[in-house]
Motif scaffolding. Sequence first.
Motif, PDB file in Angstrom:
ATOM      1  N   ARG A  70       5.782  48.411 120.862  1.00 36.33           N
ATOM      2  CA  ARG A  70       6.641  49.074 119.883  1.00 36.33           C
ATOM      3  C   ARG A  70       6.025  50.381 119.385  1.00 36.33           C
ATOM      4  NH1 ARG A  70       5.597  48.244 114.195  1.00 36.33           N
ATOM      5  NH2 ARG A  70       3.675  47.055 114.083  1.00 36.33           N
ATOM      6  N   SER A  98       5.384  42.808 122.550  1.00 37.98           N
ATOM      7  CA  SER A  98       6.247  43.782 121.884  1.00 37.98           C
ATOM      8  C   SER A  98       5.486  44.523 120.806  1.00 37.98           C
ATOM      9  CB  SER A  98       7.445  43.087 121.233  1.00 37.98           C
ATOM     10  OG  SER A  98       7.806  41.963 121.950  1.00 37.98           O
ATOM     11  N   ASP A  99       4.559  43.821 120.180  1.00 40.33           N
ATOM     12  CA  ASP A  99       3.770  44.434 119.116  1.00 40.33           C
ATOM     13  C   ASP A  99       3.050  45.677 119.636  1.00 40.33           C
ATOM     14  OD1 ASP A  99       3.654  43.852 116.477  1.00 40.33           O
ATOM     15  OD2 ASP A  99       1.594  43.061 116.583  1.00 40.33           O
ATOM     16  N   THR A 100       2.529  45.544 120.864  1.00 37.97           N
ATOM     17  CA  THR A 100       1.874  46.683 121.461  1.00 37.97           C
ATOM     18  C   THR A 100       2.890  47.737 121.894  1.00 37.97           C
ATOM     19  OG1 THR A 100       0.621  44.910 122.487  1.00 37.97           O
ATOM     20  CG2 THR A 100      -0.067  47.152 123.002  1.00 37.97           C
ATOM     21  N   ARG A 158       6.100  38.241 121.349  1.00 31.59           N
ATOM     22  CA  ARG A 158       5.883  39.018 120.135  1.00 31.59           C
ATOM     23  C   ARG A 158       4.632  39.892 120.267  1.00 31.59           C
ATOM     24  NH1 ARG A 158       5.569  35.237 115.901  1.00 31.59           N
ATOM     25  NH2 ARG A 158       3.357  35.656 115.663  1.00 31.59           N
ATOM     26  N   HIS A 159       3.586  39.326 120.855  1.00 31.59           N
ATOM     27  CA  HIS A 159       2.353  40.100 120.987  1.00 31.59           C
ATOM     28  C   HIS A 159       2.555  41.306 121.892  1.00 31.59           C
ATOM     29  CE1 HIS A 159      -0.158  37.689 118.554  1.00 31.59           C
ATOM     30  NE2 HIS A 159       0.030  36.590 119.265  1.00 31.59           N
TER      31      HIS A 159
END
Lengths: 100, 668
Positions: free
Chosen positions: B636, B632-634, B629-630
């Motif tokens: 995205r 992907s957070d970047t 998640r972390h």
Amino acid sequence: MVPLFYYLILSGILFACGVLGFLIKRNIITIFMSIELMLNGVNLSFVAFAAHWHALSGQVFVFFVMVVAAAEAAVGLAIIIAVYRTRETLNVDQVNLLKL
Amino acid sequence: MTPNPYLWMVPLLPLAGAAINGFFGRRSSKRAITTVALVFCGAAFAMALFLAANFSAASAPYYYDLAHWIRSGNFQVDFSFYLDQLSLVMLLVVTGVGFLIHIYSVGYMWDDDGYYRFMCYLNLFMFFMLTLVLAKNYLVMFIGWEGVGLASYLLIGFWFIKDSAAAAGKKAFIVNRIGDFGFLIALFLMIQHFGSLDFTRVFSAVQPLPVETAGAGLLTAIGLLLMVGAAGKSAQIPLYIWLPDAMEGPTPVSALIHAATMVTAGVYMVARSHVIFMHAPTALMVVAIIGTLTALFAATIGIAQTDIKKVLAYSTVSQLGYMFMACGVGAFSAGVFHLMTHAFFKGLLFLAAGSVIHGVAGEQDMRKMGGLRYYMPWTFLTMTIATFAIAGFPPLAGFFSKDEILWQAYSSPYGSWVYWAIGVTTAFITSFYMFRLWFLTFFGDYRGGAATHDVTHQSADAHAMHDKHGHEGHEHDSPHESPWVMLGPLVVLALLSFVGGWIGIGGRFEHFLAPVFQSGTAAELAHETAGEAAGAGRETLLMMISVGAAVLGLLLAWLLYFRRPQLPARIADGLGGIYRAVSNKYYVDEIYAALFVKPLLDGSTTILWHGVDQGVIDAAVNDSADAARHISDTARHMQSGNLRSYAGWVAAGGALVIAYMVWMGVTQ
């Protein structure tokens, strides 16, 4: 006879203009034209290499590129018309949603 | 050996009944369920009688190979069945008593919502028990062994809405697992060393081996492991703790599974493996010691129980101890004899207790009974016969078998006077607690609820076949006799408890089983001939003593619970701590809880649950998800939706590719 080098320089300038327009212009039609410019820049280098090496394949490739460009122009312009009809703008910055 | 194609049908008939009732019972009428259950169980009984009719002490064993099962190199196990004199006795006991209890259950369980389920489970139990008894090799026996455990679990937890019943079912199953573990290891040892699990092959492989008199060897190990299995299934020390709890099940279940048949499977298995045990005196001695201790230990607990079924449960444990004592001194036929008579009188005791419970609205506390002989004369009569039988009064069944065991415990080459002395003490205690139960339940005044002496009304009610309010948990005005569908089996079992021991007179039973057990050691055979002649006088003396012990128990119970009913409480007060220990079953459950259950629970909680499961497995999954998640957070932010930024990424990517190719081209 004009040396190959000159053709390549011109081709590079044309391509760079295309990339620049592609990146900085906001009007979709201008972006579209920039893409055509890039394609033609590459076409020029194809033709130049073909003449230099006396090989026909480069010239044949150019025809392929032109066909693809024509098809692309047809599809692309249709999309542009569709975009304009729904959003009444051709500014790409405002075309940031896949659906309305 | 003669092949007999009828053998496999005996166990499969009840299975068919279980399948029909299990699949279609929910939508069938109770009459149809009853018919199916009784017909298929009765057919098995009829088949057993048919087989028995052509079978005598001289007959060669029957066998039948139904199908191949495991074939791997030289090792092979088939679905095969086997019938010799020993399995015939078991077969008749299981199908006969089983059929009677099926009939009884019709009356007892009629008003229960799970009637079809109950009948299905009972038939299923019959299938597994018959498989166990008729198996030709240890693995098929093990199918039955596990299967009866399953049926037992299902039936103990039959009223699974009750927490205690569900817990008791689990306890029975888990404690049996410990025993099964030993049994399995024994099987593995047999496979490794004898290359077979077939009874005849294993025993003929064991036969020429030397008797392991000095030190312990392979056969001792196998014997001890088999005994671990038997101790689990037959509720012996240290694994007996599940049986008293198993009384949470409906009473017919207690009678069928936890008194008459399943719990004797361990005795049957030890008797079946007698060749192994005869070659391993150490294992044999362990069997005898465990049996003797269990007999005494459980009997003492039985004294202080107030729940009528708990008394009978501890009595069962104690009587099973007798059977193991018999096996342990090499008197296997005496053990099997007691197994048979015990099936009669203990099955009867439980059924009669069920009738009593049924009659007093589900009350199981003997302190709230009393005087029931006026209300339920037939139950009283049959219970009386059973009580005298278990106490060992001649000429009832229990006398012959118990006396045979005590005599063998004294006189057998493996026996000793210590076994005999403990056995007689146990006989005295048995007699005492059984008559305590008898006096408390049937004599004195009725101590529960609002008693009316309207006996005429009650007997009319009792004759109604399907007693409308005959169901545990209902409130009654006064105790009443049970319907005839329940009394019938009681009467038949009472007859059997009366005359069942007579077949042992003059060693006829032993003679019948002789072809099975003759393959024992020469010492036993020598003892047979020598002992009969020399010990006749002493046998009579010992017999008098054991009958005397039974009479003493009767008198003491009469004094304490009939003549001076206030005395027991005073004695209990006087004994203080000892009484409390006994009435709390010596705190064995608590000790096991502290020694085994709690460490296991704590270890599982802290190490396995919080440590491994949450700390490692869950953590790995959760952390990798968090990491994804972390990242992907970047990532995205690249997907901004802005067309020109996409164009920029494409251009940058193209530039990167070109730069790479140029650089590669240069280095080339």
